[in-house]
Scaffold this motif. Structure first.
Motif, short mmCIF file in Angstrom:
data_model
loop_
_atom_site.label_atom_id
_atom_site.label_comp_id
_atom_site.label_asym_id
_atom_site.label_seq_id
_atom_site.Cartn_x
_atom_site.Cartn_y
_atom_site.Cartn_z
N THR A 11 0.82 -1.22 0.00
CA THR A 11 0.00 0.00 0.00
C THR A 11 0.85 1.27 0.00
O THR A 11 0.39 2.33 -0.42
CB THR A 11 -0.94 0.03 1.22
OG1 THR A 11 -0.16 -0.08 2.43
CG2 THR A 11 -1.94 -1.12 1.16
N ASN A 50 1.61 1.25 -5.08
CA ASN A 50 0.40 1.87 -5.65
C ASN A 50 -0.78 0.90 -5.67
O ASN A 50 -1.57 0.89 -6.60
CB ASN A 50 0.69 2.38 -7.06
CG ASN A 50 -0.33 3.45 -7.49
OD1 ASN A 50 -0.97 4.07 -6.64
ND2 ASN A 50 -0.47 3.63 -8.79
N SER A 92 -4.19 -0.65 -3.47
CA SER A 92 -5.10 -0.35 -2.37
C SER A 92 -4.99 -1.43 -1.30
O SER A 92 -4.43 -2.51 -1.53
CB SER A 92 -6.54 -0.30 -2.88
OG SER A 92 -6.98 -1.60 -3.28
N GLU A 145 -6.64 -4.59 -2.59
CA GLU A 145 -5.80 -5.33 -3.53
C GLU A 145 -4.67 -6.07 -2.81
O GLU A 145 -4.37 -7.24 -3.09
CB GLU A 145 -5.22 -4.38 -4.58
CG GLU A 145 -6.24 -3.84 -5.56
CD GLU A 145 -5.64 -2.78 -6.47
OE1 GLU A 145 -6.02 -2.74 -7.66
OE2 GLU A 145 -4.81 -1.97 -5.99
N ASP A 198 -10.20 -0.65 3.71
CA ASP A 198 -10.59 0.11 2.52
C ASP A 198 -11.99 0.72 2.67
O ASP A 198 -12.21 1.89 2.35
CB ASP A 198 -10.57 -0.80 1.29
CG ASP A 198 -9.48 -0.39 0.31
OD1 ASP A 198 -8.55 0.32 0.72
OD2 ASP A 198 -9.57 -0.77 -0.88
N TYR A 229 -9.67 4.39 4.25
CA TYR A 229 -8.23 4.59 4.32
C TYR A 229 -7.67 4.92 2.94
O TYR A 229 -8.03 4.27 1.94
CB TYR A 229 -7.55 3.34 4.88
CG TYR A 229 -6.04 3.41 4.88
CD1 TYR A 229 -5.37 4.22 5.80
CD2 TYR A 229 -5.29 2.68 3.97
CE1 TYR A 229 -3.98 4.28 5.80
CE2 TYR A 229 -3.90 2.73 3.98
CZ TYR A 229 -3.26 3.54 4.90
OH TYR A 229 -1.90 3.61 4.90
N VAL A 230 -6.78 5.92 2.85
CA VAL A 230 -6.17 6.34 1.60
C VAL A 230 -4.72 5.89 1.58
O VAL A 230 -3.92 6.30 2.44
CB VAL A 230 -6.25 7.88 1.43
CG1 VAL A 230 -5.60 8.30 0.11
CG2 VAL A 230 -7.68 8.36 1.52
N SER A 231 -4.35 5.04 0.61
CA SER A 231 -2.97 4.55 0.51
C SER A 231 -2.08 5.61 -0.11
O SER A 231 -2.48 6.28 -1.06
CB SER A 231 -2.92 3.29 -0.36
OG SER A 231 -3.71 2.27 0.20
N LYS A 264 0.59 7.03 -2.62
CA LYS A 264 0.80 6.66 -4.02
C LYS A 264 2.27 6.39 -4.28
O LYS A 264 3.00 7.20 -4.85
CB LYS A 264 0.28 7.76 -4.95
CG LYS A 264 -1.21 8.01 -4.80
CD LYS A 264 -2.02 6.76 -5.10
CE LYS A 264 -3.51 7.01 -4.95
NZ LYS A 264 -4.30 5.78 -5.18
#
Length: 544
Positions: free
Chosen positions: A47, A51, A53, A56, A442, A446-448, A450
């Motif tokens: 994460t 890049n 999520s 994923e 997710d 939550y924001v991964s 980049k």
């Protein structure tokens, strides 16, 4: 009725020495070391630097384990049944698998190369998990084959867990060491170097296992057995027989109870391991160095816990140790919840002043000395570690005795299939736990980052709350389920001694119990009436 020829009486002629305990136990540098890196760092790596999520990343970690619904029992079944083949007799039905993995284990580093696609990471992880399983299941059987003695089996389990916790310490501390030596703070190269080091160590320790262990010797009757030729019909029936054996293990009462204890202890840690690095980043405002040091402290506490738990299990049995462990781990989790609600004043500023060195907070002469930091950084993670170490040790100390219970029922030794079932159930449960954890994180918003540095990113209150409650509530609920199962588990040093004496009695042709206590103990552990033991039952019938 099953023959007594498979009884491991010959193993009593060879006694394990200290180097055999540690030679076998060194295998958990791979068994636990790989899992410490995977569960402690891989979702964070994916994460933060790839890049991907959280969902994923959870799929990559979880999907390969679903494939092991076939590979785990298959390896256990094949390993058990190589005993009467040329390869099994000349090289070893267990060791042939171990030898095959030695040149393949450095592939671990391939997973930690940043900049690739979801498909690349999924395929490389599938390949390593297959190699890992090909080692793990045959290796796990060896301690049960090398001795029948309760205390010696506990010592094997203890050596294994001490190595396991040491490897976890290495997995947690290596990022700190690499960053300090080579620079590259919060860089993906940190994790690639770590994985390459571990890949080389894995090949080395498997070599040590091959050198310092042995398989259960053949009895005279077994030497006369010739393997049947493998025709098409027999080959087609292998999956049927394999899964029949797989499900037959669940008809042993002690094994069913053991699985509940096992999963309660391990799934709780899967959830914690997956969510904790993100909790540190989003709630405690730490970065890679802080995560690494917190995990190192936790694994040191786990190592201490294992050394204490060895004596508790030998003296009193596994259940008391399991209950103590749950209380320690649960208390540590509740302190993390308290931190989330209290958000101690000045904590973030004091943490930033440490410049990545947590130990400086302990020095009264240092400007960064802070009682607040000392409490919140060290106390919860130490308590969690003390509980987790024992939770790791207890199930694998129990496993070494389960083939003995099964032998009383079937008259045969099935270490391989039991190891296969344990690994299968473990990995399926781990897969579900990691996939669900990733999706919940997710869904919480939550924001991964980049593919950038691992510093904290601005997260919504909902995302932070989701991560926190997942970290706390998930492990506690799973542990409580295991606690309920442990109340009726009665396998300990005394009952195991009764069981082994009764197996000798059955092997000698006895059909009636030697005492009412012996009947009660064996029936309680096995879940079968005494008249049905030693192959006089439907469970043994499926083995023919």
């Amino acid at each position: 009725m099953a023959s007594s020829a498979s009884a491991p009486t010959a193993s009593a002629h060879r006694q394990p020495r200290w180097y055999n305990y540690w030679g076998w136990g060194s295998g958990d540098m791979l068994g636990a070391g790989a899992q410490a890196v995977i569960t402690g760092w891989l979702l964070y790596f994916f994460t933060t630097f790839c890049n991907l999520s959280a969902a994923e990343a959870g799929l990559i970690l979880g999907l390969p384990r679903l494939l092991e619904a076939i590979t785990c029992p298959l390896i256990g079944y094949v390993s058990d049944n190589l005993r009467h083949t040329w390869i099994g007799r000349r090289i070893g039905r267990r060791k042939i698998f171990l030898i095959a993995t030695i040149p393949l284990l450095p592939s671990f580093a391939l997973i930690f190369i940043a900049g690739h696609s979801f498909t690349y990471y999924l395929l490389t992880f599938i390949f390593f998990e297959f190699v890992y399983t090909m080692f793990l299941i045959p290796w796990e059987t060896l301690a049960a084959e090398m001795t029948n003695d309760y205390r010696k089996k506990a010592k094997f389990a203890g050596a294994r867990m001490i190595v396991a916790q040491s490897s976890a310490i290495l997995a947690s501390y290596l990022p700190t060491l690499i960053i300090g030596s080579l620079g590259g703070k919060d860089s993906p190269s940190t994790f690639l170097i770590m994985a390459a080091i571990f890949g080389a160590i894995f090949s080395l320790v498997v070599t040590l296992v091959v050198i310092f262990t042995w398989e259960r010797p053949y009895t005279d009757a077994e030497k006369q057995v010739q393997s049947a030729p493998l025709d098409l019909k027999t080959a087609l029936l292998i999956p049927v027989v394999m899964f029949r054996d797989l499900f037959s293990t669940l008809r042993i009462r002690a094994f069913r109870q053991h699985l509940s204890i096992y999963l309660g202890g391990y799934i709780s840690q899967d959830i914690f391991n997956t969510a904790f690095p993100i909790f540190v980043v989003t709630v405690m405002m730490g970065a890679t160095l802080i995560i690494s040091q917190l995990l190192t402290i936790m694994y040191v506490a786990q190592l201490i816990s294992v050394m204490i738990a060895i004596n508790i299990v030998i003296r009193t049995g596994p259940v008391i140790a399991y209950r103590i462990a749950i209380s320690f781990f649960g208390t540590g989790l509740l302190l993390f919840l308290a931190f989330y609600y209290l958000r101690p004043a000045g904590f973030v500023a004091d943490l930033g002043a440490l410049d990545g060195n947590m130990l400086s907070a302990l020095n009264p002469a240092s400007a960064t000395f802070s009682p607040v930091l000392i409490f919140w950084l060290f106390v919860p993670i130490l308590l969690a570690g003390l509980g987790r170490g024992t939770l790791n040790f207890v199930p694998w100390s129990i496993y070494n005795y389960l083939p003995d219970v099964d032998e009383a029922v079937t008259g045969q030794r099935r270490e391989g299939i039991f190891a296969g079932v344990m690994t299968l159930v473990r990995k399926l449960a781990q897969s579900a736990a990691i996939i669900c954890t990733g999706f919940i994180i997710d869904l919480g918003g939550y924001v991964s980052p980049k593919a950038g540095p691992g510093e904290a990113m601005q997260q919504t209150p909902e995302a932070i709350a989701t991560i926190t409650w997942l970290l706390i509530l998930g492990p506690i609920l799973v542990m409580l389920a295991g606690l309920l199962a442990s109340w009726r588990f009665r396998l300990n040093a005394r009952t195991h001694g009764v069981l082994m004496a009764e197996i000798d009695h059955l092997r000698a042709g006895g059909t009636e119990p030697t005492s009412p206590e012996a009947r009660a103990v064996v029936e309680d552990l096995s879940g079968w009436k005494y008249a049905q033991l030693w192959g006089r039952n439907t469970l043994a019938a499926v083995r023919r």
